[in-house]
Design a protein around this motif. Structure first.
Motif, short mmCIF file in Angstrom:
data_model
loop_
_atom_site.label_atom_id
_atom_site.label_comp_id
_atom_site.label_asym_id
_atom_site.label_seq_id
_atom_site.Cartn_x
_atom_site.Cartn_y
_atom_site.Cartn_z
N THR A 134 4.55 1.31 3.77
CA THR A 134 3.79 1.57 2.55
C THR A 134 3.34 0.21 1.98
O THR A 134 3.87 -0.84 2.36
CB THR A 134 4.66 2.28 1.49
OG1 THR A 134 5.71 1.39 1.09
CG2 THR A 134 5.24 3.58 2.03
N GLU A 135 2.38 0.25 1.06
CA GLU A 135 1.94 -0.99 0.43
C GLU A 135 3.10 -1.67 -0.32
O GLU A 135 3.22 -2.89 -0.33
CB GLU A 135 0.77 -0.74 -0.53
CG GLU A 135 -0.56 -0.58 0.17
CD GLU A 135 -0.96 -1.76 1.05
OE1 GLU A 135 -0.85 -2.92 0.60
OE2 GLU A 135 -1.37 -1.52 2.20
N LYS A 136 3.95 -0.85 -0.92
CA LYS A 136 5.12 -1.39 -1.63
C LYS A 136 6.05 -2.12 -0.67
O LYS A 136 6.60 -3.18 -0.99
CB LYS A 136 5.84 -0.26 -2.35
CG LYS A 136 6.94 -0.71 -3.27
CD LYS A 136 7.57 0.45 -4.02
CE LYS A 136 8.73 -0.03 -4.86
NZ LYS A 136 9.52 1.03 -5.41
N GLU A 137 6.25 -1.55 0.52
CA GLU A 137 7.10 -2.19 1.53
C GLU A 137 6.46 -3.49 2.04
O GLU A 137 7.16 -4.49 2.22
CB GLU A 137 7.35 -1.23 2.70
CG GLU A 137 8.27 -0.07 2.32
CD GLU A 137 8.32 1.03 3.35
OE1 GLU A 137 9.36 1.71 3.43
OE2 GLU A 137 7.32 1.23 4.09
N GLU A 169 4.47 -5.39 0.35
CA GLU A 169 4.65 -6.33 -0.77
C GLU A 169 6.07 -6.91 -0.76
O GLU A 169 6.26 -8.12 -0.89
CB GLU A 169 4.39 -5.60 -2.09
CG GLU A 169 4.67 -6.39 -3.34
CD GLU A 169 3.54 -7.32 -3.74
OE1 GLU A 169 3.82 -8.31 -4.41
OE2 GLU A 169 2.39 -7.05 -3.36
N SER A 170 7.06 -6.06 -0.61
CA SER A 170 8.45 -6.49 -0.62
C SER A 170 8.75 -7.45 0.52
O SER A 170 9.36 -8.51 0.33
CB SER A 170 9.37 -5.26 -0.54
OG SER A 170 10.70 -5.66 -0.44
#
Length: 145
Positions: free
Chosen positions: A5-8, A10-11
């Motif tokens: 995901t985009e959040k992953e 980013e992380s």
């Protein structure tokens, strides 16, 4: 087919920029990170980190490893930033000069941090790391085929 995901993304990007290496556990969709052992020779792993490394060793196909860019890639990213974003001729020359010397990253960072381009650089660098993480996902998927 493995994806993030985009959040992953980013992380993982953020952790790589901090000097960590990341392992994505595919079955649990979980990100593990620890200092890159090339940067931290004297770093003692926690018990949890040792357990993760044991698990990776036992089941390597369940983990995707994410590493930071190679120094040459980092250098090219800095050069591209100067070429694309820096409008002041003097600053651009100073940055290019810094990149041609030993400890190029340190010199570049010092000059950028003192300029009005600091935030723009941080955003640019993070964006390039997002791309880098996505490239690593693609190569992981390619190697699985």
């Amino acid at each position: 087919m493995f994806s993030l995901t985009e959040k992953e993304v980013e992380s993982i990007s953020t952790q790589l920029l901090k000097g960590n290496v990341c392992f994505y556990q595919i079955d649990k969709k979980k990100i593990h990170h620890m200092p890159d052992d090339e940067d931290y020779f004297n770093y003692d792993l926690t018990e949890e980190e040792e357990d993760i490394l044991d698990e990776i060793e036992d089941n390597p196909d369940n983990f995707a490893e994410f590493t930071k860019m190679e120094p040459a890639q980092e250098h090219q990213m800095m050069q591209d930033f100067v070429d694309r974003k820096i409008k002041e001729k003097n600053l651009a020359e100073d940055l290019v000069n810094a990149l041609s010397k030993p400890k190029a990253s340190t010199g570049f960072k010092f000059l950028i941090d003192e300029s009005k381009y600091k935030n723009e650089w941080l955003e640019y660098r993070l964006s390039k790391y997002h791309d880098w993480v996505k490239e690593q996902v693609d190569s992981f998927n390619y190697s699985e085929d």
